[in-house]
Design a protein around this motif. Structure first.
Motif, short mmCIF file in Angstrom:
data_model
loop_
_atom_site.label_atom_id
_atom_site.label_comp_id
_atom_site.label_asym_id
_atom_site.label_seq_id
_atom_site.Cartn_x
_atom_site.Cartn_y
_atom_site.Cartn_z
N GLU A 200 0.82 -1.22 0.00
CA GLU A 200 0.00 0.00 0.00
C GLU A 200 0.85 1.26 0.00
O GLU A 200 0.62 2.18 -0.79
N GLY A 203 3.18 1.73 -3.56
CA GLY A 203 2.39 1.27 -4.70
C GLY A 203 2.78 1.85 -6.05
O GLY A 203 2.31 1.36 -7.08
N TYR A 269 -0.58 -7.90 -8.58
CA TYR A 269 -0.77 -6.50 -8.21
C TYR A 269 0.27 -5.64 -8.93
O TYR A 269 1.47 -5.77 -8.69
N GLU A 272 -0.06 1.46 -8.69
CA GLU A 272 -1.32 2.14 -8.37
C GLU A 272 -2.06 2.51 -9.65
O GLU A 272 -1.46 2.99 -10.61
#
Length: 529
Positions: A200, A203, A269, A272
């Motif tokens: 987080e 990112g 992932y 962002e």
């Protein structure tokens, strides 16, 4: 209800005793029919030699029972049931030293001796599904174990159900909370704290494959093998990606927040703004992971086909260096995608795929792969990478390009475009001088002079649009010194091929103190073509 993929393989008796007895009876009838075939070679059934060790026999049963479990073969369940029972029977015999000895000496007849026909094949009434459950760590109890994620002390949670293993009753201690990836090279075991710090808070250039699991999943060994190979080859070997594993038995809230609905689940992932990409349903292996990852990973590489593409791309962002990779492949190499993520916001990467030979010839590329940091927009020339095409060497080259561009990026002879004017070059708010060549930029003297004049706050451009030249009332080939903030200019009347003559003229005009003689009447504004 949240169910792991593995849960479907375990027989559930939740539907009631009568239905369970009917199902079991059908299985045993099938077992009898299957084992009645003469001359069945149990070693061949498991695909192992007669000299196989118990470890080999177990490994073969693990693989084949997973493959042929009826719940995993809905398209041809009848065939799968038969194969599953044959495999179970073979394992039951060959994993038992006494039965194996009889079978090796007398064959099936030795197994049936003294059983009065019974169920045949040495099953002795044993349920192959219970054997499967016991093999993968299940206890007794027969029913599905139910495990809940509870928020706020109760209600509204969602459930993980049906793992082989655990004794039922929903106790958290049975949730498969053992951390299995702490010692796997290239794979980081993550919890809530490390997730926040690395997923987080960092990112911007995130590039990670994450496995969500619980340690009592029946296919856990296959998952660990797949992730271990990914860690060795894609993480440590080639540096294409980072990898992590999250145990949902310990990090319940994290798994719930990530929308994990069944286990195991593998998710990619990216940085962002890039939506997480989930591995397709089905078996998870290194092959499936590497194939899926190559398509799922983020990609900030610009595909370039012709000279026009290149020139538009070069003027799109002056804050970063532009580096072009000429590949001998028909698709963007994964390593280039990885570099585009790592250098996101610091360097612009373009790729010329196999087939764009005209562009390669234009940029004097004689062999692929090749990498060029474009420094001269007019001639499309620059610095070539001359090291081995390994990630470490490529990172060093790109870092050098970033540093060089920061110190001298605007000191080059560049084309003045609408995009650059929109970014603030040679517009009324620009306090610098602009030395402009009206034409295609074919002027070695100005190219050599640009870095020197940049120190005196003079930007050097060439302008292809003839309408821009008309605002100054000059013809193509003219050289004009323009001060946009004052809307004044001066036209050079000497030899524009002489760097010394140009430098002397600019120095006198800029340092003389007197305003430039001509007043701009029209609008010196470029429009995008």
């Amino acid at each position: 209800q949240f169910q792991p993929r593995g849960s479907a393989y375990v027989m559930s008796y939740a539907c009631g005793r009568h239905q369970g007895r009917t199902w079991l009876g059908l299985l045993l009838l099938l077992a009898a029919a299957s084992s009645a075939e003469a001359g069945k070679d149990l070693y061949r059934t498991l695909g192992v030699p007669r000299s196989a060790s118990q470890q080999q026999i177990k490994k073969a049963y693990r693989k084949l029972s997973m493959r042929w479990h009826p719940d995993k073969n809905q398209d041809d369940k009848e065939k799968a049931q038969k194969k599953f029972i044959e495999i179970s029977h073979a394992y039951e015999v060959l994993s038992d030293s006494e039965k194996k000895a009889k079978y090796d000496k007398y064959g099936e007849a030795g197994l049936n001796e003294g059983q009065g026909g019974g169920h045949g094949g040495g099953f002795q009434g044993q349920d192959p599904f219970e054997m499967f459950r016991a093999f993968f760590g299940g206890g007794g109890g027969g029913g599905r174990t139910q495990f809940s994620f509870q928020q706020g002390g109760g209600g509204g949670g969602f459930q993980f159900g049906g793992f082989p293993g655990g004794a039922g009753g929903g106790q958290r201690s049975n949730r498969g909370g053992k951390l299995l990836f702490q010692d796997v090279p290239g794979v980081q075991e993550m919890g809530a704290k490390s997730w926040k710090a690395e997923m987080e808070d960092e990112g911007l250039r995130r590039n990670r494959v994450v496995l969500f699991y619980e340690s009592n999943l029946q296919e856990m060994q296959e998952l660990k093998d797949a992730m271990s190979e990914l860690g060795a080859k894609l993480v440590q070997g080639s540096g294409l990606v980072t990898a992590a594993a999250v145990n949902c038995g310990k990090s319940e809230a994290l798994c719930q927040k990530q929308g994990i609905k069944k286990l195991p689940e593998v998710v990619y992932y990216g940085p962002e703004g890039v939506q997480p990409n989930r591995h397709p349903a089905g078996q998870i292996s290194f092959h499936s992971l590497s194939t899926w990852f190559n398509k799922a990973m983020a990609n900030y590489v610009k595909a370039l086909v012709n000279e026009k593409d290149v020139r538009r791309w070069l003027v799109s962002d002056d804050k970063v260096p532009h580096v072009i990779f000429f590949t001998d492949k028909k698709s963007t190499p994964p390593l280039l995608k990885t570099l585009s993520i790592e250098f996101k916001g610091r360097a612009a990467l373009g790729v010329v795929l196999l087939g764009s030979e005209e562009l390669a010839k234009k940029m004097d590329i004689k062999k692929r792969p090749a990498l060029v940091y474009v420094q001269d927009e007019a001639t499309l020339t620059g610095e070539h990478f001359d090291r081995e095409f390994k990630k470490e060497q490529l990172v060093r080259f790109l870092s050098k390009c970033v540093g060089r561009h920061r110190s001298e990026g605007q000191a080059h002879f560049r084309e003045l475009t609408a995009a650059r004017q929109q970014a603030g070059d040679c517009v009324p708010s620009d306090g610098n001088f602009c030395l402009l060549l009206m034409g295609d930029g074919n002027n070695p003297a100005l190219r050599s002079l640009a870095p020197k004049l940049f120190l005196d706050h003079v930007k050097v451009f060439y302008v292809k649009d003839p309408s821009f030249a008309s605002a100054f009332g000059v013809a193509s080939g003219s050289v004009v010194l323009y001060r946009p903030k004052r809307r004044r200019f001066k036209v050079f009347s000497g030899d524009s091929s002489s760097m010394d003559e140009l430098a002397t003229w600019v120095d006198a005009a800029v340092g003389g103190g007197a305003p430039l003689p001509e007043q701009l009447r029209g609008e010196a504004r470029l429009t995008e073509l």
